[in-house]
Each structure stands twice: as C-alpha cells, then as structure tokens.
Design a protein around this motif. Sequence first.
Motif, PDB file in Angstrom:
ATOM      1  N   ASN A   1       0.809  -1.212   0.000  1.00 45.66           N
ATOM      2  CA  ASN A   1       0.000   0.000   0.000  1.00 45.66           C
ATOM      3  C   ASN A   1       0.846   1.266   0.000  1.00 45.66           C
ATOM      4  OD1 ASN A   1      -1.544   2.253   1.457  1.00 45.66           O
ATOM      5  ND2 ASN A   1      -3.176   0.827   0.911  1.00 45.66           N
TER       6      ASN A   1
ATOM      7  N   LEU B   1      -3.995   3.878  -2.482  1.00 42.27           N
ATOM      8  CA  LEU B   1      -5.313   3.253  -2.415  1.00 42.27           C
ATOM      9  C   LEU B   1      -5.332   1.950  -3.208  1.00 42.27           C
ATOM     10  CD1 LEU B   1      -7.415   6.476  -3.069  1.00 42.27           C
ATOM     11  CD2 LEU B   1      -7.024   5.373  -0.850  1.00 42.27           C
TER      12      LEU B   1
ATOM     13  N   GLU C   1      -3.503   9.280  -5.287  1.00 42.10           N
ATOM     14  CA  GLU C   1      -4.603  10.138  -4.851  1.00 42.10           C
ATOM     15  C   GLU C   1      -5.517  10.479  -6.029  1.00 42.10           C
ATOM     16  OE1 GLU C   1      -1.581  12.641  -6.667  1.00 42.10           O
ATOM     17  OE2 GLU C   1      -1.507  11.024  -5.158  1.00 42.10           O
TER      18      GLU C   1
ATOM     19  N   SER D   1      -9.152   2.149   0.914  1.00 47.25           N
ATOM     20  CA  SER D   1      -7.817   2.342   1.506  1.00 47.25           C
ATOM     21  C   SER D   1      -7.243   1.048   2.056  1.00 47.25           C
ATOM     22  CB  SER D   1      -7.883   3.393   2.614  1.00 47.25           C
ATOM     23  OG  SER D   1      -8.811   2.980   3.621  1.00 47.25           O
TER      24      SER D   1
END
Length: 594
Positions: free
Chosen positions: A88, A92, A127, A163
């Motif tokens: 991660n 995301l 993002e 997430s």
Amino acid sequence: MNRGKLFILILSGFFTVLCGRGKEKEGKQFSGRIEEGSGKSNGNASSVQDGNKTGNAKSPGREAKNEIKAEEKKQTNGEFSAEVLPQNNGNLYGVVIWSMANIYSAPDFLSDRIGYFRAGTTILLSERVKPANPKSPKCVMGWYRLVDGPGYICASKGFEVASTIIEDRDLISPPVTEEVLPYKYGRVMVDFTPLYEKIPLPEEEAMVASYVEEKKKELARQKKEKALAMMESFKKGQSKEILTEIKSEENKGLELADGTADRKDSSQTEPRSLEKSKNLVLKDSTIQENALEEQKQGESEEKTGQEKEESPFPFVSKFLMRGFYLSIDSERVERGIKWYRTTRGKFVRYEPVMIINPPSYHGYILKQDEGFPVGIVLRKNVFARKWNSAGNHLVKNREKVLDKFFGFKIYKNVVDAGMLHYQIDPEGKDFVLSWSVAVFNSPAQPPPEIPEDSKWIHVDISEQTLTAYEGRKPVFVTLISSGNEKKDPVFATPRGLFYIQQKGITSTMSNLALDDESYLIEDVPWVMYFNRSYALHGAFWHNVFGNQRSHGCVNMTPADAKWLFYWSEPRLPLGWHGVFTTKKNQGTPVYITD
C-alpha cells in the motif's frame, strides 16, 4: 476470501471478436474428464506426446521454455508471485468489478484508451486527480492515477476504490501467465448445454431440461432433412460437392490431435524454400484508425454475430453447442452436483464439459550466432537417419525419433538413393528426409517501410510458416495455420504489410450466426490483432499446424503465441490484460505474403 487472489496480475478485458469473419486457477486440481491433445471428441482420453519429447533426440523444450520466461521477464521487469499482495505505502487499492475496465492516457474520457484490466484485478492507485478536460463527460466517482505504469482510471467505470484490501468479494481468478495457457479450458460435448447465470434451483433445471429435449428433437429433424436432401443431390450427379459437404460435417468441431496431415505430397524431394519470386502487392501499410477505434468499442461480451435464438429463461445466459469452448475459473459443488464456474462468472454442469490439455509443441529459437538454413519437423514420430555399417547408405535410426516441431540447424544437404536428406548435427551422424521437414533457407526480404533495425514478423501463407526478425536476423521460426481459403475464399488471411494494433492475454472469439461454421471460444490466448478482427493468436483446439485451418486469423501453438506476445510490441505493462498502440507506442510490423 483467499489473500492469494488479490495481487497485481495481468488480466483481461475481452472482446468478442470474429476471427476474419465479422467472426488455473493455481493449486486446484480438476477431477473432471481430461482430454489430452486438443479435445478430440471421441469420449475417451487420447494420448498426445509433449512437444519435442523425441526419444533419444535432444529436446529443445526446456531451453525454449527458459527463453519464453526470459522474454516475459524482460518485458515486465519481473513478476509478482501468486502470494504477494500490492504494497500500500499510503496509496489506495482499486478492485476491478466489471468484466473489463478501461485505462486512459489522461484523466479524460476523450483521451486515448491505452489498455484495460479484467474483472478481479487489484491495483494500486494514487490520490484522486482532477479531470484534464472540462468538456469531457463527467466521472462521478473521480479519476485516479495508476501507481505502477502509465494511465488513469475512472472509479465510476468498473472499479471499487478503498484504503484497505477488499476481502468480501468472490473474485474471478487471474490468468496464470506462467503457464502456456492462462486458464483451464473445457470443450462442450453436448448440443444445447445450458450456461446459467447462477447455479439453478432444481425446478429451474427441470424447466430447462424439457426445453432442451424439444430443441434436440428439432435439431435431429433438421439433420435428417439435410441428409435426405444431400442424398437426393447425390443421385442427380452432384457427387463431388456432396462428398465435400459430408466431409465438412464429419470434421465439424473435430480436433485432429495427431497432427498427421501433410501439407504437400509426401513424394516431394526438393527442399522447401522461403524465397519467393512472385511480385507482391503491398496493401495499406498504415494502422487503420477507424478499424482500431471500432475494435476499442467492442466492450460488450457478445457483440459479434447474432445468436440464432435467445434464451427464453432469464436465469440461462445462452445454450451452448457441441464444439464450443469455455474458459474455466473453478469448481463448485451444490446439492451433490459438480459445476464449473467460467471466467465470466457463469455456471455449467460438469458432465457435458471435457477439460482439455493441449500439447506443448513450440517453434525453434535460433541461437545468438545461428542463422539459416534451419528446419522444423512437420509430422510426429519421424525416424532420424544414419549411415549403415558400410558407410555408403542412409538407413532408419530406430533409436532416434524426432517429434513434430523438432527444430534444428541444417549443416549439409545429402542425396542418397535419389532422396534429399538434411544433416542435422555437426558431426554428420544424424540426418532427416527432406519431405518430413519445413525448411527456412534464407531470410525474407522486408518491404522498405520496415526500418533496418526494427523487429518484424513474416508470415508465409504458401509454406504455412512464421519467422520473427530483429533487424535482418531471424530469431524464431515456427509452423502456423492460416485461413482455410481452399475451403472458402472468405476465410483467406489478408496479405500485405500491417502492424500489431492491440494485444490481449485473452480475447473471446465467436460467430453464432453461421449455420455450419458457428463457433464460440472463450478467452483465446495470447492475441495480437493486426488488421481489424484478424489476429495472430494461440490455438489450443487443434494440432494441424503447417496446414490451413482457421477462419482468417493466424493460428499458432499456445507456446509459440505466448513467446511472440511477449517479444512483440506494444509491450504489456505489469498488471494489465490488454494494451492498445498509440502514436508513441507503435506495434510490431506483420508482413504476410503468398
């Protein structure tokens, strides 16, 4: 669900595309009937040798497999193992929930579509980003940039973004790109086999069974009427046409696993040559923009050809005919009944589907300092030849058997008893008769449009061969099956200079509108489209390479198609299932000649 299912993988959006005419799950063992070879429909398992397992003859099999893996690694800069999840690092996770989800060159629906993912893929996203073009249709749930590789995705179009890892979905398994075939495949053995949207209830199956019984009776009546009409025509002297039609009916959907059909008269003693003296007319050498756009728009699952009859049941996706092929994701057991779930998330009973294992034949990869002439054995179980004890006559070497696709360097031509032989080892101990071999004598001459140092592919229709070049040096040779224009000119493979326009790990091909030639093959492997719906691709459903066989595409063994897929351009980014060419990412030239 298993964490092993969520990893960066190469997955596919698929296009139901006609081939010329409008046209493993790892770890899980299948307990179904296994048909080796190419699905020969005799009800019994038939044995097919692995490619290049040739008795005492040295096999290039392991070397070729290593070359394929090296080419994959070169392209993808390494593969994730099946147990490694994306890291991660504050980014995301995106999970593809549609059958196909597009990748764009910019956060804008009006930008180029450069590739696609397949359902079940888990990817890393950065993002959320702003749209690049205010005039573009709105992406309601926002645009995201891919962390690995170029491109942007719209979360409203087939993605679920979170997430953390999303673990409550029963996702379709990814293709197994380490294997020759990316999925398990099954051949439908019974006409009107229902393909269900979900595992049906007993009362739903009973309704379908009654319907299927009537459809089978109707089909039997149609076949009887056709047979009577054929007999009547035969009596009127139309014997040649009728015998051809009978033979076509007998071979419909039949896979010739032994691959013993010869391409030419076995009395041939002259070497086969790749040099041609014919004047070739080059066709349009530019990428057909309209065709490419048309190809890109084929997002629905069944857009090629019209089905003869839609399913009258909302819980039945379609009825499958004998000879259709399904790609299998997994097995399920419910109420004591075994089911196969397909890679489209549909369900079919176990009994009418036969899992197939194709042979692992592959072409010949030339060594770094090796050039022409080279040869490939055309048939199975060809005896090598050796000098007799007196050293004055070549005789069969019964201790050395060469299998089909066995490739070798030709060191010398030797004529013995009026027959041409090729010396296949530097010491002069082993020979093979010329009529058992496809010979690549000298490199083909590329058209001037191909740059001097460019990769390019030459397909020779008359010889039924393919050669891959790096500049003017041949690096790979193999046998192919092009369109069966001898049966019907409409099946002809186009000639000329083309460029690979799109590549996909798999692509579904079908034409359900044809009466005697209808077909459905889910997830045809290692597909490289070069001219509208014409493609180079793997074929697991037959083994008569070296002979015309297809509806227009260029068929290759799955192993050969995989090698060419990873060697050619455009490169497939890690985690993608399909990629399109762009002005900055051009495809490899494909030169097809008579």
